[in-house]
Design a protein around this motif. Structure first.
Motif, mmCIF file in Angstrom:
data_model
loop_
_atom_site.group_PDB
_atom_site.id
_atom_site.type_symbol
_atom_site.label_atom_id
_atom_site.label_comp_id
_atom_site.label_asym_id
_atom_site.label_seq_id
_atom_site.Cartn_x
_atom_site.Cartn_y
_atom_site.Cartn_z
ATOM 1 N N LEU A 113 50.541 41.582 -33.692
ATOM 2 C CA LEU A 113 49.484 41.084 -32.816
ATOM 3 C C LEU A 113 48.137 41.323 -33.495
ATOM 4 O O LEU A 113 47.838 42.439 -33.914
ATOM 5 C CB LEU A 113 49.538 41.839 -31.479
ATOM 6 C CG LEU A 113 48.571 41.419 -30.385
ATOM 7 C CD1 LEU A 113 48.927 40.048 -29.851
ATOM 8 C CD2 LEU A 113 48.616 42.438 -29.241
ATOM 9 N N ILE A 114 47.333 40.273 -33.616
ATOM 10 C CA ILE A 114 46.054 40.392 -34.327
ATOM 11 C C ILE A 114 44.908 40.097 -33.368
ATOM 12 O O ILE A 114 44.845 39.010 -32.768
ATOM 13 C CB ILE A 114 45.974 39.447 -35.540
ATOM 14 C CG1 ILE A 114 47.111 39.733 -36.529
ATOM 15 C CG2 ILE A 114 44.626 39.598 -36.242
ATOM 16 C CD1 ILE A 114 47.107 38.834 -37.757
ATOM 17 N N ASP A 116 47.977 30.699 -43.014
ATOM 18 C CA ASP A 116 49.315 30.941 -43.574
ATOM 19 C C ASP A 116 49.670 32.427 -43.462
ATOM 20 O O ASP A 116 50.818 32.790 -43.151
ATOM 21 C CB ASP A 116 49.349 30.501 -45.040
ATOM 22 C CG ASP A 116 49.243 28.986 -45.187
ATOM 23 O OD1 ASP A 116 49.577 28.289 -44.213
ATOM 24 O OD2 ASP A 116 48.833 28.516 -46.269
ATOM 25 N N ALA A 117 48.689 33.279 -43.735
ATOM 26 C CA ALA A 117 48.921 34.722 -43.593
ATOM 27 C C ALA A 117 49.177 35.085 -42.135
ATOM 28 O O ALA A 117 50.019 35.940 -41.834
ATOM 29 C CB ALA A 117 47.719 35.487 -44.129
ATOM 30 N N ALA A 118 48.447 34.419 -41.233
ATOM 31 C CA ALA A 118 48.652 34.683 -39.800
ATOM 32 C C ALA A 118 50.049 34.266 -39.372
ATOM 33 O O ALA A 118 50.662 34.895 -38.497
ATOM 34 C CB ALA A 118 47.601 33.949 -38.980
ATOM 35 N N ASP A 119 50.583 33.206 -39.984
ATOM 36 C CA ASP A 119 51.941 32.770 -39.663
ATOM 37 C C ASP A 119 52.951 33.825 -40.104
ATOM 38 O O ASP A 119 53.944 34.084 -39.406
ATOM 39 C CB ASP A 119 52.218 31.433 -40.354
ATOM 40 C CG ASP A 119 53.527 30.818 -39.889
ATOM 41 O OD1 ASP A 119 53.700 30.618 -38.671
ATOM 42 O OD2 ASP A 119 54.401 30.564 -40.742
ATOM 43 N N THR A 140 48.978 34.656 -33.155
ATOM 44 C CA THR A 140 49.711 35.935 -33.104
ATOM 45 C C THR A 140 49.737 36.554 -31.709
ATOM 46 O O THR A 140 50.293 37.650 -31.532
ATOM 47 C CB THR A 140 49.081 36.928 -34.088
ATOM 48 O OG1 THR A 140 47.710 37.142 -33.726
ATOM 49 C CG2 THR A 140 49.148 36.404 -35.513
ATOM 50 N N GLY A 141 49.121 35.879 -30.737
ATOM 51 C CA GLY A 141 49.124 36.404 -29.371
ATOM 52 C C GLY A 141 48.005 37.386 -29.093
ATOM 53 O O GLY A 141 48.023 38.096 -28.081
ATOM 54 N N GLY A 142 46.997 37.407 -29.970
ATOM 55 C CA GLY A 142 45.876 38.316 -29.782
ATOM 56 C C GLY A 142 44.699 37.643 -29.098
ATOM 57 O O GLY A 142 44.878 36.712 -28.303
ATOM 58 N N GLN A 143 43.512 38.077 -29.427
ATOM 59 C CA GLN A 143 42.308 37.559 -28.779
ATOM 60 C C GLN A 143 41.136 37.660 -29.747
ATOM 61 O O GLN A 143 41.065 38.596 -30.554
ATOM 62 C CB GLN A 143 42.023 38.370 -27.496
ATOM 63 C CG GLN A 143 40.949 37.770 -26.607
ATOM 64 C CD GLN A 143 40.877 38.486 -25.261
ATOM 65 O OE1 GLN A 143 41.855 39.101 -24.827
ATOM 66 N NE2 GLN A 143 39.737 38.399 -24.608
ATOM 67 N N TYR A 144 40.239 36.678 -29.671
ATOM 68 C CA TYR A 144 39.062 36.683 -30.536
ATOM 69 C C TYR A 144 37.846 37.188 -29.758
ATOM 70 O O TYR A 144 37.639 36.839 -28.599
ATOM 71 C CB TYR A 144 38.782 35.279 -31.077
ATOM 72 C CG TYR A 144 37.423 35.164 -31.732
ATOM 73 C CD1 TYR A 144 37.171 35.796 -32.943
ATOM 74 C CD2 TYR A 144 36.394 34.443 -31.122
ATOM 75 C CE1 TYR A 144 35.921 35.707 -33.548
ATOM 76 C CE2 TYR A 144 35.144 34.355 -31.718
ATOM 77 C CZ TYR A 144 34.914 34.992 -32.931
ATOM 78 O OH TYR A 144 33.677 34.920 -33.517
ATOM 79 N N PHE A 145 37.045 38.017 -30.434
ATOM 80 C CA PHE A 145 35.805 38.531 -29.851
ATOM 81 C C PHE A 145 34.648 38.253 -30.827
ATOM 82 O O PHE A 145 34.839 38.302 -32.051
ATOM 83 C CB PHE A 145 35.884 40.046 -29.613
ATOM 84 C CG PHE A 145 37.027 40.464 -28.738
ATOM 85 C CD1 PHE A 145 36.900 40.459 -27.358
ATOM 86 C CD2 PHE A 145 38.236 40.867 -29.298
ATOM 87 C CE1 PHE A 145 37.955 40.850 -26.551
ATOM 88 C CE2 PHE A 145 39.287 41.266 -28.503
ATOM 89 C CZ PHE A 145 39.153 41.255 -27.122
ATOM 90 N N GLN A 146 33.504 37.966 -30.260
ATOM 91 C CA GLN A 146 32.328 37.725 -31.091
ATOM 92 C C GLN A 146 31.284 38.803 -30.806
ATOM 93 O O GLN A 146 30.853 38.993 -29.668
ATOM 94 C CB GLN A 146 31.754 36.328 -30.789
ATOM 95 C CG GLN A 146 30.883 35.755 -31.896
ATOM 96 C CD GLN A 146 29.430 36.163 -31.747
ATOM 97 O OE1 GLN A 146 28.877 36.116 -30.653
ATOM 98 N NE2 GLN A 146 28.813 36.564 -32.848
#
Length: 337
Positions: free
Chosen positions: A232-233, A221-224, A260-266
């Motif tokens: 962009l997150i 919900d916060a990301a929305d 949000t149009g970002g990218q996830y990294f691990q």
């Protein structure tokens, strides 16, 4: 930096023929001087039948003098034309975005399962050490810091002073925001901070090693909210989900980034986190813009100095020739006497 030779006022050289025009148009300068009266002048007029006339002696300059004067004139025009070396426009860093780092400092970040120089350290110490380098390289961005745990608070509002941001980062430690992990609160606090600023490009880097434990506002919900505000997150999951003592919600972090149009990294270890920071640098590169003023080096004093030098040289030789001529005339008069 290479520099190009340029003449600011090229039209000045249209004045090159001006001395000739003045010479042809204006009459010769007449200067009265003492004359020698011959005692037999009247008798000579009677013998020859000539009538006396006014006359003037036009002193002619030699070729050497004319050449020097023309060179001086050309050099003076060269100085007036303002020759200069003009370099390429310098590049300056353009302030183009607000970059917010939201870092998890809940109790789980105190786990000593990361290595630095062969020693086991807390996750937070390893993250913080690399984050210092990352912030220092973000010249041109206005950086901000939010730390979260059970609560979220602003450690540094947006500022171009990266040194101060690094200092405030150094002062933060595990547990200062509580023991739980509330990702939704962190994103919401970030949205509020972005809303107070006017720069349109908004980027958030969210780092956490846990699962959201909040009930007030869910992470998605916060990301929305962030998506509606064009934020962009990029999300970074700290630790190996398959390892002991790691409770990481990768799916939620991936969904936040995708929304949000970002990218996830691990990031499993220090080396991988360093690589992630480098990738984020490429995704959000520092922007540059040209300075309005180009570096300019004026050169007018070179032709002007040469013109003065030639004039002094001409005066010296004229004085020398006059001394030689006077000396020669003196010897002739002495021999006649």
């Amino acid at each position: 930096m290479p520099a190009n030779f340029e003449i600011a006022y090229l039209w000045v050289f249209l004045l090159l023929p001006l001395p000739f025009v003045v010479y042809w148009i204006l009459p010769s300068l007449r200067i009265r001087s003492a004359s020698l009266r011959l005692p037999t002048y009247e008798k000579a007029l009677g013998y020859t039948g000539e009538k006396p006339r006014k006359s003037a002696f036009v002193r002619r300059r030699g070729a050497f003098t004319w050449i020097v004067l023309m060179l001086v004139w050309v050099l003076v025009l060269g100085a007036l034309s303002s020759p200069q070396l003009v370099g390429e426009p310098e590049m300056k860093v353009k302030t183009s975005r607000n970059f917010l780092i939201a870092a998890d400092i809940s109790f789980s970040m105190a786990e000593r399962d990361w290595g630095i120089d062969g020693e086991k350290v807390r996750r937070w110490d390893a993250v913080k050490a690399l984050m210092h380098d990352f912030i220092q390289k973000r010249e041109g961005d206005r950086m901000g810091l939010i730390f979260f745990g059970s609560s979220a608070y602003i450690q540094a509002p947006f500022t171009p002073d990266l040194q101060t941001v690094n200092q405030l980062l150094e002062e933060a430690d595990v547990g200062m925001a509580g023991q739980m992990t509330h990702i939704g609160k962190a994103i919401t606090k970030g949205v509020e901070l972005f809303d107070k600023d006017t720069i349109e490009t908004k980027v958030m880097l969210l780092l956490t090693d846990g699962v959201d434990a909040g009930t007030e506002i869910l992470p998605l919900d916060a990301a929305d909210l962030a998506k509606n505000d064009s934020i962009l997150i990029y999300t970074i999951g700290i630790g190996d989900p398959s390892g002991v003592g790691v409770d990481l919600d990768e799916q939620t972090l991936q969904e936040i980034a995708e929304m949000t149009g970002g990218q996830y990294f691990q990031a499993k270890d220090e080396q991988r986190l360093q690589e992630i920071y480098a990738e984020v640098d490429k995704l959000e590169p520092i922007e540059y813009e040209e300075e309005e003023n180009r570096p300019t080096t004026l050169l007018y004093y070179y032709p002007l100095g040469a013109a003065l030098g030639l004039l002094l040289l001409l005066m010296f030789f004229q004085s020398l020739f006059q001394l030689i001529r006077n000396s020669r005339d003196g010897r002739k008069e002495a021999s006649y006497g």
